[in-house]
Design a protein around this motif. Sequence first.
Motif, PDB file in Angstrom:
ATOM      1  N   THR A 177       8.142   5.140   3.387  1.00 24.71           N
ATOM      2  CA  THR A 177       6.694   5.323   3.470  1.00 24.71           C
ATOM      3  C   THR A 177       6.346   6.786   3.240  1.00 24.71           C
ATOM      4  OG1 THR A 177       6.562   3.521   5.076  1.00 24.71           O
ATOM      5  CG2 THR A 177       4.679   5.027   4.955  1.00 24.71           C
ATOM      6  N   PHE A 178       5.347   7.032   2.388  1.00 24.90           N
ATOM      7  CA  PHE A 178       4.956   8.416   2.089  1.00 24.90           C
ATOM      8  C   PHE A 178       3.564   8.760   2.619  1.00 24.90           C
ATOM      9  CE2 PHE A 178       3.403   5.887  -1.448  1.00 24.90           C
ATOM     10  CZ  PHE A 178       2.152   6.429  -1.721  1.00 24.90           C
ATOM     11  N   ALA A 212       4.744   0.287   7.452  1.00 25.06           N
ATOM     12  CA  ALA A 212       3.662   0.266   6.455  1.00 25.06           C
ATOM     13  C   ALA A 212       2.370   0.713   7.120  1.00 25.06           C
ATOM     14  CB  ALA A 212       3.521  -1.122   5.858  1.00 25.06           C
ATOM     15  N   GLU A 213       2.299   2.003   7.396  1.00 24.48           N
ATOM     16  CA  GLU A 213       1.114   2.586   8.005  1.00 24.48           C
ATOM     17  C   GLU A 213       0.631   3.749   7.148  1.00 24.48           C
ATOM     18  OE1 GLU A 213       1.515   1.789  12.798  1.00 24.48           O
ATOM     19  OE2 GLU A 213       1.795   3.814  12.023  1.00 24.48           O
ATOM     20  N   ASN A 214      -0.682   3.864   7.039  1.00 22.24           N
ATOM     21  CA  ASN A 214      -1.294   5.011   6.377  1.00 22.24           C
ATOM     22  C   ASN A 214      -2.034   5.805   7.445  1.00 22.24           C
ATOM     23  OD1 ASN A 214      -2.758   6.868   4.878  1.00 22.24           O
ATOM     24  ND2 ASN A 214      -3.249   5.425   3.247  1.00 22.24           N
ATOM     25  N   ASN A 261      -4.033   0.091  11.474  1.00 25.41           N
ATOM     26  CA  ASN A 261      -3.135  -0.991  11.879  1.00 25.41           C
ATOM     27  C   ASN A 261      -3.445  -1.488  13.283  1.00 25.41           C
ATOM     28  OD1 ASN A 261      -1.843   0.286   9.578  1.00 25.41           O
ATOM     29  ND2 ASN A 261      -0.007  -0.875  10.106  1.00 25.41           N
ATOM     30  N   GLY A 262      -3.799  -0.554  14.173  1.00 26.99           N
ATOM     31  CA  GLY A 262      -3.979  -0.908  15.578  1.00 26.99           C
ATOM     32  C   GLY A 262      -5.230  -1.698  15.876  1.00 26.99           C
ATOM     33  N   LEU A 263      -6.175  -1.783  14.933  1.00 32.86           N
ATOM     34  CA  LEU A 263      -7.373  -2.593  15.181  1.00 32.86           C
ATOM     35  C   LEU A 263      -7.037  -4.080  15.203  1.00 32.86           C
ATOM     36  CD1 LEU A 263     -10.363  -1.058  13.155  1.00 32.86           C
ATOM     37  CD2 LEU A 263      -9.876  -0.908  15.601  1.00 32.86           C
ATOM     38  N   ARG A 264      -5.973  -4.474  14.513  1.00 34.25           N
ATOM     39  CA  ARG A 264      -5.559  -5.877  14.431  1.00 34.25           C
ATOM     40  C   ARG A 264      -6.702  -6.752  13.962  1.00 34.25           C
ATOM     41  NH1 ARG A 264      -1.978  -5.217  12.768  1.00 34.25           N
ATOM     42  NH2 ARG A 264      -1.387  -7.411  12.890  1.00 34.25           N
ATOM     43  N   LEU A 265      -7.160  -6.516  12.756  1.00 31.32           N
ATOM     44  CA  LEU A 265      -8.254  -7.291  12.181  1.00 31.32           C
ATOM     45  C   LEU A 265      -7.908  -7.716  10.764  1.00 31.32           C
ATOM     46  CD1 LEU A 265     -11.336  -5.214  13.381  1.00 31.32           C
ATOM     47  CD2 LEU A 265     -10.751  -7.540  14.089  1.00 31.32           C
TER      48      LEU A 265
END
Length: 471
Positions: free
Chosen positions: A441-442, A57-59, A291-295
């Motif tokens: 995922t698109f 689930a990444e944009n 996603n990688g900010l983890r906030l």
Amino acid sequence: MGSIGQAPIDTAIASHHLSSRGAQNYLYRDIWGPRQKYMGDPWSPNNPNGTVILRLAENSLMHDEIAEFINAQAKVHPLNHLTYSTGPRGSRRLRNTAASFLTEEFHSRDVITADNIFITPGVASAIDALAWAICNDGEGILIPQPLYNGFHFDMLNRSNARIVGVTYEGIEGYKGLEDLFSPGVNRRALESALRRAESEGILVRAVLVSNPHNPLGRCYPPETLKEFASFCGKHGLHFISDEIYAQSVFPNPAIPIPVPFISTLSFDLRDIIDPNLIHILYGASKDFCANGLRLGFICTNNEGIIGAMSSISMFSWSPHLLQDVWAAILEDRQWMRGFMLKKTNLMAENHTIATSFFRLRGICYFEMNAGLFIWIDLRHLLLSKSVQSGYDYSALRVTSPDASIYKQREMRIADICMENGVMIAPGNVYMPEEFGWFRITFTVGKAALVEGLERFWRALGDIEMERRDWE
């Protein structure tokens, strides 16, 4: 340890000198270790042999834009960023900004203040902290099915809470996926699920919903959200609304009159539930392509919840530097609205690419207009080729006598896709009520999406060949 068996756990304890819980998590709950091989080798035009990841689930459609903004904002202020500052509950700046953001953008009925906001390193951490604060070992949280598979890990791995799935098969008024958003169907399904939990000796402490829904990609109508709140109020349960996809809604011509996103914060629910039992979750990962900010953060009126989470927050403390970067994004409403508009347009374009591909090849799917993925229907591939058109899918129910066979076939389809260099998610990890659905995922780059879909189509050809052995 139930069906998973004690012997492997005892072996892991002896071999690796682990605690019982450490051994159990090592054997059965480490999802990221097995994935790192493929996640570390993603496809790109410069890496044509890499894996196209259509499972997470990444944009990534606005990565360049968000990176540019972050690079311009990442300035270290020693007093705020190189000290303990205000502590692990969150930076003063982000808590104030998040409160203003929710009040204005989510149309909160009541003014949110910094005292209502608790910062976490992502919404997964928020769910973990909430589960730890409200559940004792083995107590349950009701979640409508199908459901985001990460909820299992978020609630179980440390807090040892358990999911009690809200099932709909056999519920009056339920005929298909569209009915999962009906207020009446949900009211009856919740009551049924609570009775089932009680009969199994499980004390239920909360209801958790995804709005917009993951994996179905729809928003709940206001009437249904109020039914969730009313049910919780009636039974003295916490109502947790995960709204992480709130600003990932886009136009889909196939849904001419869509239900818009409406936050639970916007309702006056005081007559049906104690405000101290309502908790809203939000994060930077999905809407902000980060996603990688983890906030993330929890919005709640419950001082006891905040105090309980604060007691363990030292172990999950997001750097205040990153918190203030997100605060800068939320503060710049003009930039943020331009970002969201461009992102929405790109999401709509990618959704058209994917759904046109599916329609051209006769692949069915559930129409959606929120979130990052499409729920596709490959149920026919789980049945043997000797079954003619108009087949009855009742055999694919998870309660059927042959459920293990169809689950194995579903996993085999995912494996064949992986062998063809594309990762998709088998539906059984989302606890649906029948096998044969997959989440794709698109919101990857257009080139990656096209490449991934072509690999997926090649995999389906291999699956058709293998079906000959399923007679």
